[in-house]
Motif scaffolding. Structure first.
Motif, PDB file in Angstrom:
ATOM      1  N   PHE A  35       0.845  -1.201   0.000  1.00 25.92           N
ATOM      2  CA  PHE A  35       0.000   0.000   0.000  1.00 25.92           C
ATOM      3  C   PHE A  35       0.878   1.248   0.000  1.00 25.92           C
ATOM      4  O   PHE A  35       2.082   1.175   0.244  1.00 25.92           O
ATOM      5  N   ALA A  36       0.206   2.397  -0.238  1.00 27.36           N
ATOM      6  CA  ALA A  36       0.923   3.660  -0.417  1.00 27.36           C
ATOM      7  C   ALA A  36       1.708   4.070   0.821  1.00 27.36           C
ATOM      8  O   ALA A  36       1.332   3.755   1.953  1.00 27.36           O
ATOM      9  N   ASN A  64       7.258   0.303  -1.420  1.00 24.44           N
ATOM     10  CA  ASN A  64       5.803   0.322  -1.591  1.00 24.44           C
ATOM     11  C   ASN A  64       5.452  -0.130  -3.000  1.00 24.44           C
ATOM     12  O   ASN A  64       5.782   0.554  -3.969  1.00 24.44           O
ATOM     13  N   THR A  66       2.159  -1.002  -4.945  1.00 20.95           N
ATOM     14  CA  THR A  66       0.728  -0.873  -4.678  1.00 20.95           C
ATOM     15  C   THR A  66      -0.158  -1.391  -5.799  1.00 20.95           C
ATOM     16  O   THR A  66       0.303  -1.670  -6.888  1.00 20.95           O
ATOM     17  N   GLY A  67      -1.467  -1.458  -5.495  1.00 21.58           N
ATOM     18  CA  GLY A  67      -2.465  -1.790  -6.493  1.00 21.58           C
ATOM     19  C   GLY A  67      -3.235  -3.064  -6.182  1.00 21.58           C
ATOM     20  O   GLY A  67      -2.758  -3.915  -5.445  1.00 21.58           O
ATOM     21  N   ALA A 155      -8.724   1.214   0.268  1.00 22.37           N
ATOM     22  CA  ALA A 155      -7.418   0.969  -0.347  1.00 22.37           C
ATOM     23  C   ALA A 155      -7.538  -0.084  -1.439  1.00 22.37           C
ATOM     24  O   ALA A 155      -6.578  -0.805  -1.738  1.00 22.37           O
ATOM     25  N   GLY A 156      -8.752  -0.184  -2.019  1.00 23.38           N
ATOM     26  CA  GLY A 156      -8.965  -1.128  -3.114  1.00 23.38           C
ATOM     27  C   GLY A 156      -9.730  -2.347  -2.638  1.00 23.38           C
ATOM     28  O   GLY A 156      -9.756  -2.649  -1.443  1.00 23.38           O
ATOM     29  N   SER A 159      -9.016  -4.843   0.451  1.00 24.63           N
ATOM     30  CA  SER A 159      -8.220  -4.220   1.509  1.00 24.63           C
ATOM     31  C   SER A 159      -9.027  -4.168   2.800  1.00 24.63           C
ATOM     32  O   SER A 159     -10.242  -4.364   2.798  1.00 24.63           O
ATOM     33  N   TYR A 181      -8.429   3.746  -3.583  1.00 19.66           N
ATOM     34  CA  TYR A 181      -7.138   4.441  -3.654  1.00 19.66           C
ATOM     35  C   TYR A 181      -6.034   3.396  -3.543  1.00 19.66           C
ATOM     36  O   TYR A 181      -6.321   2.229  -3.285  1.00 19.66           O
ATOM     37  N   ARG A 182      -4.771   3.797  -3.683  1.00 20.76           N
ATOM     38  CA  ARG A 182      -3.661   2.842  -3.580  1.00 20.76           C
ATOM     39  C   ARG A 182      -3.256   2.614  -2.126  1.00 20.76           C
ATOM     40  O   ARG A 182      -2.288   1.907  -1.842  1.00 20.76           O
TER      41      ARG A 182
END
Ligand code: MLT
Length: 323
Positions: A35-36, A64, A66-67, A155-156, A159, A181-182
């Motif tokens: 994650f970010a 990091n 992410t995604g 966070a997607g 998550s 978000y990431r």
């Protein structure tokens, strides 16, 4: 003759891996945070990494990646050499829930070796300050009265912040419009800016903004209040009894990483979690440190399976669509 050759080969290989384990680490170790930067997972990985380098005698870096609800970063770690230099940071979302949502291309249990259970924290229901509600009951009434679902930052898919939303929908029957978000760090920025309506976030991520009054807190998803946020009621107190969710984290390495290396990484985390300065930082974020007897690789492995059995049915029933 052939048997003698095989025996020699196996001895050579195990000697190789033991020799390799003996001088591990001999270069920096990387923790892949899916994650970010600036979010709760990143913050915990950096606090622990700073102290682990003392025990390991080598730098511990955070990368990091992410995604896709963290599944891309975990995939990166799974495909890394089983040599202890790439460590997968994850949690209930990435190492349990994602398996019920994504075609991961790896198995969360069979392709990863548990290293150690990390601190956990309850989730916290928070909103932008413009929401006309001062209590959870008022928030639920506001959500019910809305013509369209409120926007909820996550966070997607898969998550922690998303699964908390799915659980909230399951319990309340209300619908949320998820904004991925990431990581929850950028989501929280948009909540403070009033770009999204609410989040069900990790307490450790939102706690400073709650203290600063830049967002509003309604309840923590636990049966006891968080010491570092004593004014925030529990969901039981605030009118959503039983809505309990604790986001626990952990460290894993690729399968077939030598046991000696897993033991060294585990020992470095155990030492970090017993360091008063580290404990103070974690306490301040509302993080709950596991008891010493729960800090073994076996405990994490067993707990992951228990949580898979618990959460997959709810997530599968939610029929989450991902690209
Ligand atoms: C993060 O670090 O952004 C969080 O762990 C994401 C989440 O799972 O909600």
């Amino acid at each position: 003759m052939r048997r003698v050759v095989w025996a020699a080969l196996i001895a050579l290989l195990s000697f190789g891996s033991t020799a390799h384990a003996d001088n591990y680490p001999s270069r920096p170790v990387t923790i892949v945070v899916p994650f970010a930067a600036g979010g709760p997972s990143d913050a915990m990985a950096r606090i622990l990494g700073e102290r682990m380098k003392v025990s390991l005698g080598e730098a511990v870096l955070v990368e990091n990646v992410t995604g896709a609800g963290g599944s891309i970063g975990v995939g990166r770690a799974v495909r890394s050499p089983p040599d202890g230099y790439t460590v997968s940071f994850g949690h209930l979302g990435t190492h349990v829930c994602n398996g019920a949502i994504y075609k991961l291309g790896y198995d969360l249990v069979d392709d990863l070796e548990p290293v150690v259970l990390l601190p956990s924290n309850p989730m916290i229901i928070v909103s932008k300050t413009a929401v006309p509600a001062k209590s959870l009951a008022e928030l639920l009434a506001w959500l019910k009265a809305r013509p369209s679902p409120a926007t909820a930052g996550t966070a997607g898919a898969g998550s922690g912040s998303h699964v908390a939303g799915l659980y909230f929908e399951t319990i309340t029957g209300l619908k949320l419009q998820y904004v991925p978000y990431r990581g929850t760090a950028p989501a929280l920025n948009d909540l403070v800016a009033g770009q999204i309506d609410l989040m069900i976030d990790q307490t450790s991520n939102s706690i400073n903004q709650v203290r600063a009054g830049t967002i509003r807190a309604y309840a923590v998803t636990d049966d006891k209040r968080v010491e570092s946020a004593p004014d925030v009621p529990t969901t039981d107190e605030a009118g959503l009894p039983g809505f309990h969710m604790t986001l626990w984290s952990g460290l894993w390495v690729p399968k077939r990483t030598p046991k000696e290396i897993v033991a060294k990484l585990n020992a470095a985390v155990v030492e970090a979690l017993s360091d008063p300065a580290v404990r103070k930082q974690l306490d301040n974020l509302g993080l709950q440190i596991p008891a010493a007897d729960r800090l073994t690789p076996e405990v994490l492995g067993a707990w992951q399976k228990v949580e898979i059995a618990k959460w997959w049915p709810m997530i599968k029933a939610a029929d989450v669509k991902v690209e």
